[in-house]
Write a protein that holds these residues in place. Structure first.
Motif, PDB file in Angstrom:
ATOM      1  N   GLU A 166       0.885  49.693  54.349  1.00 17.43           N
ATOM      2  CA  GLU A 166       1.061  51.072  54.825  1.00 17.43           C
ATOM      3  C   GLU A 166      -0.235  51.853  54.829  1.00 17.43           C
ATOM      4  OE1 GLU A 166       3.800  55.037  53.938  1.00 17.43           O
ATOM      5  OE2 GLU A 166       3.523  53.519  52.367  1.00 17.43           O
ATOM      6  N   THR A 167      -1.124  51.601  53.843  1.00 14.43           N
ATOM      7  CA  THR A 167      -2.360  52.385  53.731  1.00 14.43           C
ATOM      8  C   THR A 167      -3.532  51.782  54.493  1.00 14.43           C
ATOM      9  OG1 THR A 167      -3.081  51.271  51.698  1.00 14.43           O
ATOM     10  CG2 THR A 167      -1.651  53.213  51.450  1.00 14.43           C
ATOM     11  N   GLY A 168      -3.293  50.727  55.266  1.00 10.43           N
ATOM     12  CA  GLY A 168      -4.385  50.131  56.031  1.00 10.43           C
ATOM     13  C   GLY A 168      -5.061  48.981  55.323  1.00 10.43           C
ATOM     14  N   GLY A 169      -4.328  48.329  54.417  1.00 12.18           N
ATOM     15  CA  GLY A 169      -4.867  47.176  53.718  1.00 12.18           C
ATOM     16  C   GLY A 169      -4.888  45.933  54.585  1.00 12.18           C
ATOM     17  N   MET A 170      -5.093  44.784  53.942  1.00 12.73           N
ATOM     18  CA  MET A 170      -5.246  43.531  54.668  1.00 12.73           C
ATOM     19  C   MET A 170      -4.005  42.654  54.554  1.00 12.73           C
ATOM     20  SD  MET A 170      -9.161  42.209  54.400  1.00 12.73           S
ATOM     21  CE  MET A 170      -9.151  41.831  52.653  1.00 12.73           C
ATOM     22  N   GLN A 171      -3.920  41.716  55.474  1.00  5.40           N
ATOM     23  CA  GLN A 171      -2.973  40.611  55.423  1.00  5.40           C
ATOM     24  C   GLN A 171      -3.751  39.313  55.531  1.00  5.40           C
ATOM     25  OE1 GLN A 171      -0.346  41.635  58.747  1.00  5.40           O
ATOM     26  NE2 GLN A 171       1.291  42.087  57.298  1.00  5.40           N
ATOM     27  N   MET A 172      -3.245  38.287  54.878  1.00  6.59           N
ATOM     28  CA  MET A 172      -3.833  36.950  54.907  1.00  6.59           C
ATOM     29  C   MET A 172      -2.789  35.953  55.398  1.00  6.59           C
ATOM     30  SD  MET A 172      -6.951  37.088  53.373  1.00  6.59           S
ATOM     31  CE  MET A 172      -7.828  38.397  52.501  1.00  6.59           C
ATOM     32  N   VAL A 173      -3.242  34.850  55.960  1.00 11.22           N
ATOM     33  CA  VAL A 173      -2.345  33.733  56.266  1.00 11.22           C
ATOM     34  C   VAL A 173      -2.715  32.590  55.334  1.00 11.22           C
ATOM     35  CG1 VAL A 173      -1.528  32.109  57.995  1.00 11.22           C
ATOM     36  CG2 VAL A 173      -2.084  34.447  58.648  1.00 11.22           C
ATOM     37  N   PRO A 174      -1.883  32.299  54.323  1.00 17.30           N
ATOM     38  CA  PRO A 174      -2.223  31.284  53.320  1.00 17.30           C
ATOM     39  C   PRO A 174      -2.378  29.900  53.939  1.00 17.30           C
ATOM     40  CG  PRO A 174      -0.364  32.632  52.609  1.00 17.30           C
ATOM     41  CD  PRO A 174      -0.595  32.943  54.049  1.00 17.30           C
ATOM     42  N   GLY A 175      -3.328  29.148  53.401  1.00 15.79           N
ATOM     43  CA  GLY A 175      -3.449  27.736  53.706  1.00 15.79           C
ATOM     44  C   GLY A 175      -4.155  27.373  55.001  1.00 15.79           C
ATOM     45  N   ARG A 176      -4.578  28.347  55.795  1.00 20.98           N
ATOM     46  CA  ARG A 176      -5.221  28.035  57.060  1.00 20.98           C
ATOM     47  C   ARG A 176      -6.749  28.042  56.958  1.00 20.98           C
ATOM     48  NH1 ARG A 176      -2.034  28.245  61.555  1.00 20.98           N
ATOM     49  NH2 ARG A 176      -3.658  26.854  62.349  1.00 20.98           N
ATOM     50  N   HIS A 177      -7.274  28.073  55.728  1.00 20.65           N
ATOM     51  CA  HIS A 177      -8.726  28.087  55.536  1.00 20.65           C
ATOM     52  C   HIS A 177      -9.327  26.687  55.616  1.00 20.65           C
ATOM     53  CE1 HIS A 177      -6.776  27.397  51.720  1.00 20.65           C
ATOM     54  NE2 HIS A 177      -7.916  26.960  51.183  1.00 20.65           N
ATOM     55  N   HIS A 178      -8.508  25.676  55.868  1.00 18.83           N
ATOM     56  CA  HIS A 178      -9.023  24.318  56.051  1.00 18.83           C
ATOM     57  C   HIS A 178      -9.245  23.996  57.523  1.00 18.83           C
ATOM     58  CE1 HIS A 178      -8.547  23.510  51.843  1.00 18.83           C
ATOM     59  NE2 HIS A 178      -7.253  23.771  51.871  1.00 18.83           N
ATOM     60  N   GLU A 179      -9.210  25.016  58.364  1.00 24.01           N
ATOM     61  CA  GLU A 179      -9.382  24.828  59.805  1.00 24.01           C
ATOM     62  C   GLU A 179     -10.435  25.789  60.336  1.00 24.01           C
ATOM     63  OE1 GLU A 179      -5.437  24.938  61.817  1.00 24.01           O
ATOM     64  OE2 GLU A 179      -4.734  25.352  59.779  1.00 24.01           O
ATOM     65  N   LEU A 180     -11.177  25.341  61.325  1.00 23.62           N
ATOM     66  CA  LEU A 180     -12.081  26.216  62.062  1.00 23.62           C
ATOM     67  C   LEU A 180     -11.337  26.689  63.309  1.00 23.62           C
ATOM     68  CD1 LEU A 180     -15.553  24.411  61.856  1.00 23.62           C
ATOM     69  CD2 LEU A 180     -14.939  26.614  60.863  1.00 23.62           C
ATOM     70  N   ILE A 181     -10.738  27.868  63.197  1.00 22.69           N
ATOM     71  CA  ILE A 181      -9.952  28.400  64.311  1.00 22.69           C
ATOM     72  C   ILE A 181     -10.833  29.246  65.221  1.00 22.69           C
ATOM     73  CG2 ILE A 181      -7.905  29.720  64.951  1.00 22.69           C
ATOM     74  CD1 ILE A 181      -6.819  29.180  62.136  1.00 22.69           C
ATOM     75  N   GLY A 182     -11.674  30.078  64.638  1.00 25.89           N
ATOM     76  CA  GLY A 182     -12.577  30.884  65.432  1.00 25.89           C
ATOM     77  C   GLY A 182     -12.757  32.265  64.845  1.00 25.89           C
ATOM     78  N   GLY A 183     -13.845  32.944  65.267  1.00 22.95           N
ATOM     79  CA  GLY A 183     -14.121  34.275  64.755  1.00 22.95           C
ATOM     80  C   GLY A 183     -13.002  35.245  65.068  1.00 22.95           C
ATOM     81  N   VAL A 184     -12.491  35.225  66.311  1.00 20.82           N
ATOM     82  CA  VAL A 184     -11.322  36.018  66.688  1.00 20.82           C
ATOM     83  C   VAL A 184     -10.170  35.055  66.905  1.00 20.82           C
ATOM     84  CG1 VAL A 184     -10.332  37.608  68.364  1.00 20.82           C
ATOM     85  CG2 VAL A 184     -12.757  37.786  67.752  1.00 20.82           C
ATOM     86  N   VAL A 185      -9.083  35.283  66.183  1.00 19.04           N
ATOM     87  CA  VAL A 185      -7.985  34.318  66.144  1.00 19.04           C
ATOM     88  C   VAL A 185      -6.783  34.871  66.905  1.00 19.04           C
ATOM     89  CG1 VAL A 185      -6.456  32.999  64.666  1.00 19.04           C
ATOM     90  CG2 VAL A 185      -8.788  33.509  63.908  1.00 19.04           C
ATOM     91  N   TYR A 202      -2.014  41.436  51.271  1.00 18.75           N
ATOM     92  CA  TYR A 202      -3.086  41.389  50.273  1.00 18.75           C
ATOM     93  C   TYR A 202      -3.070  42.719  49.523  1.00 18.75           C
ATOM     94  CZ  TYR A 202      -7.674  39.385  48.865  1.00 18.75           C
ATOM     95  OH  TYR A 202      -8.738  38.807  48.194  1.00 18.75           O
ATOM     96  N   LYS A 203      -2.064  42.874  48.686  1.00 17.12           N
ATOM     97  CA  LYS A 203      -1.771  44.157  48.067  1.00 17.12           C
ATOM     98  C   LYS A 203      -2.536  44.303  46.767  1.00 17.12           C
ATOM     99  CE  LYS A 203       2.250  47.002  46.842  1.00 17.12           C
ATOM    100  NZ  LYS A 203       3.742  47.026  46.792  1.00 17.12           N
ATOM    101  N   LEU A 204      -3.341  45.376  46.685  1.00 16.63           N
ATOM    102  CA  LEU A 204      -4.175  45.605  45.508  1.00 16.63           C
ATOM    103  C   LEU A 204      -4.012  47.036  45.029  1.00 16.63           C
ATOM    104  CD1 LEU A 204      -7.488  43.914  46.746  1.00 16.63           C
ATOM    105  CD2 LEU A 204      -5.821  42.933  45.162  1.00 16.63           C
ATOM    106  N   ALA A 205      -3.922  47.203  43.710  1.00 15.76           N
ATOM    107  CA  ALA A 205      -3.910  48.525  43.094  1.00 15.76           C
ATOM    108  C   ALA A 205      -5.347  48.983  42.868  1.00 15.76           C
ATOM    109  CB  ALA A 205      -3.141  48.472  41.774  1.00 15.76           C
ATOM    110  N   PRO A 206      -5.573  50.277  42.652  1.00 11.68           N
ATOM    111  CA  PRO A 206      -6.933  50.752  42.384  1.00 11.68           C
ATOM    112  C   PRO A 206      -7.560  50.018  41.207  1.00 11.68           C
ATOM    113  CG  PRO A 206      -5.453  52.601  42.757  1.00 11.68           C
ATOM    114  CD  PRO A 206      -4.586  51.384  42.680  1.00 11.68           C
ATOM    115  N   GLY A 207      -8.771  49.516  41.419  1.00 10.75           N
ATOM    116  CA  GLY A 207      -9.476  48.782  40.381  1.00 10.75           C
ATOM    117  C   GLY A 207      -9.238  47.294  40.390  1.00 10.75           C
ATOM    118  N   GLN A 208      -8.279  46.828  41.180  1.00 12.78           N
ATOM    119  CA  GLN A 208      -8.080  45.388  41.331  1.00 12.78           C
ATOM    120  C   GLN A 208      -8.981  44.852  42.436  1.00 12.78           C
ATOM    121  OE1 GLN A 208      -3.827  44.848  41.950  1.00 12.78           O
ATOM    122  NE2 GLN A 208      -3.481  44.657  39.739  1.00 12.78           N
ATOM    123  N   ALA A 209      -9.157  43.534  42.434  1.00 13.25           N
ATOM    124  CA  ALA A 209     -10.034  42.906  43.419  1.00 13.25           C
ATOM    125  C   ALA A 209      -9.440  41.587  43.859  1.00 13.25           C
ATOM    126  CB  ALA A 209     -11.431  42.682  42.823  1.00 13.25           C
TER     127      ALA A 209
END
Length: 288
Positions: A166-185, A202-209
């Motif tokens: 909701e606040t403009g955070g990130m989303q990840m797709v798990p497990g696809r880091h073993h592929e070279l898909i491209g800069g823009v996917v 990729y939900k993080l509270a203040p101070g988390q990383a």
């Protein structure tokens, strides 16, 4: 050679080491998560007082940029006073040992980047991979990506406010880091729910990383909330022959905490030069 320990003192004058990274899960657990999913969450990263220092420094740097509708501050000069609270996050030896396992030693911090999405910001960054094919001489091969071979680059992403979908955070797709898909996917290339599952918030509270593998497909969303979303990131890369050829020596250094087992050094004069610069490299090496 200039040398900074970046220390604090308590009310009795004793040195207090602000160890802000809490490795409660252990290095191997983080490495396992990175290998499996392409990211891991550091649930206790910044102490409260350090978080507030960084927020103040962030706001000081960003106030003029936001007035011009700019939401990013790239290539922050490490030698500036306003960069010190951010730099302090990179001094903890527990974090540096983890980064050394991922990137090898020595490794390089490419730059410090600040990001803010104000309430109602429509800014999005579409699905992409960070391929790191420029600036530092690192190259991916399909074989290395498939094997999950180390060393490889890694990104540290630190939330200063709630980072959610909701606040403009990130989303990840798990497990696809073993592929070279491209800069823009293309979205359909990574969101085949029947095979690869749904995107992860990729939900993080203040101070988390979080640490994420650069080939993990990710995107950021618009800020649909009435709250700010501030964050900073540092990109780390392995050492390379091209870096070795252009490195300067006898430049400013910073010692790790608590024992000085690691040392950061400015890569060249451009790392600390006045004015705007996209990349300001620092080199981390062992002192033992």
């Amino acid at each position: 050679m200039a040398h900074d320990a970046l220390r604090q003192s308590n009310s009795e004058g004793e040195e207090v080491l602000d160890l802000n990274f809490c490795a409660e899960c252990g290095t191997e657990s983080y490495l396992d998560n990175l290998q499996c999913d392409g990211y891991c969450i550091l649930s206790s990263f910044l102490r409260r007082h350090h978080l507030e220092e960084i927020r103040d420094a962030f706001d000081s740097r960003m106030q003029h940029l936001l007035a011009d509708n700019m939401e990013v501050d790239l290539g922050v000069n490490w030698s500036e006073t306003s960069a010190e609270p951010f730099l302090r996050t990179l001094l903890d030896e527990r974090l540096l040992r983890l980064l050394g396992e991922i990137c090898g030693l020595p490794f390089v911090a490419m730059r410090l980047e600040l990001f803010e999405k104000m309430p109602g910001s429509k800014t999005i960054i579409p699905w992409h991979q960070d391929t790191y094919t420029t600036h530092v001489g690192f190259k991916w091969t399909a074989e290395d990506a498939a094997a999950g071979a180390r060393p490889h680059p890694i990104t540290l992403w630190v939330a200063l406010d709630d980072a959610t979908a909701e606040t403009g955070g990130m989303q990840m797709v798990p497990g696809r880091h073993h592929e070279l898909i491209g800069g823009v996917v293309p979205p359909l290339a990574i969101l085949d729910a029947a095979v690869h599952g749904e995107a992860f918030e990729y939900k993080l509270a203040p101070g988390q990383a979080g640490l994420h593998h650069p080939l993990t497909p990710h995107r950021s969303l618009p800020n649909l909330s009435r709250h700010r979303r501030r964050a900073f990131l540092v990109r780390f890369v392995p050492w390379s022959a091209s870096l070795e050829r252009s490195r300067s020596h006898e430049l400013r250094t910073w010692s790790s905490r608590p024992c000085g087992h690691f040392q950061w050094q400015a890569f060249d004069e451009a790392s600390l030069a006045p004015g705007r610069s996209l990349n300001r490299l620092l080199v981390c090496s062992k002192t033992e």
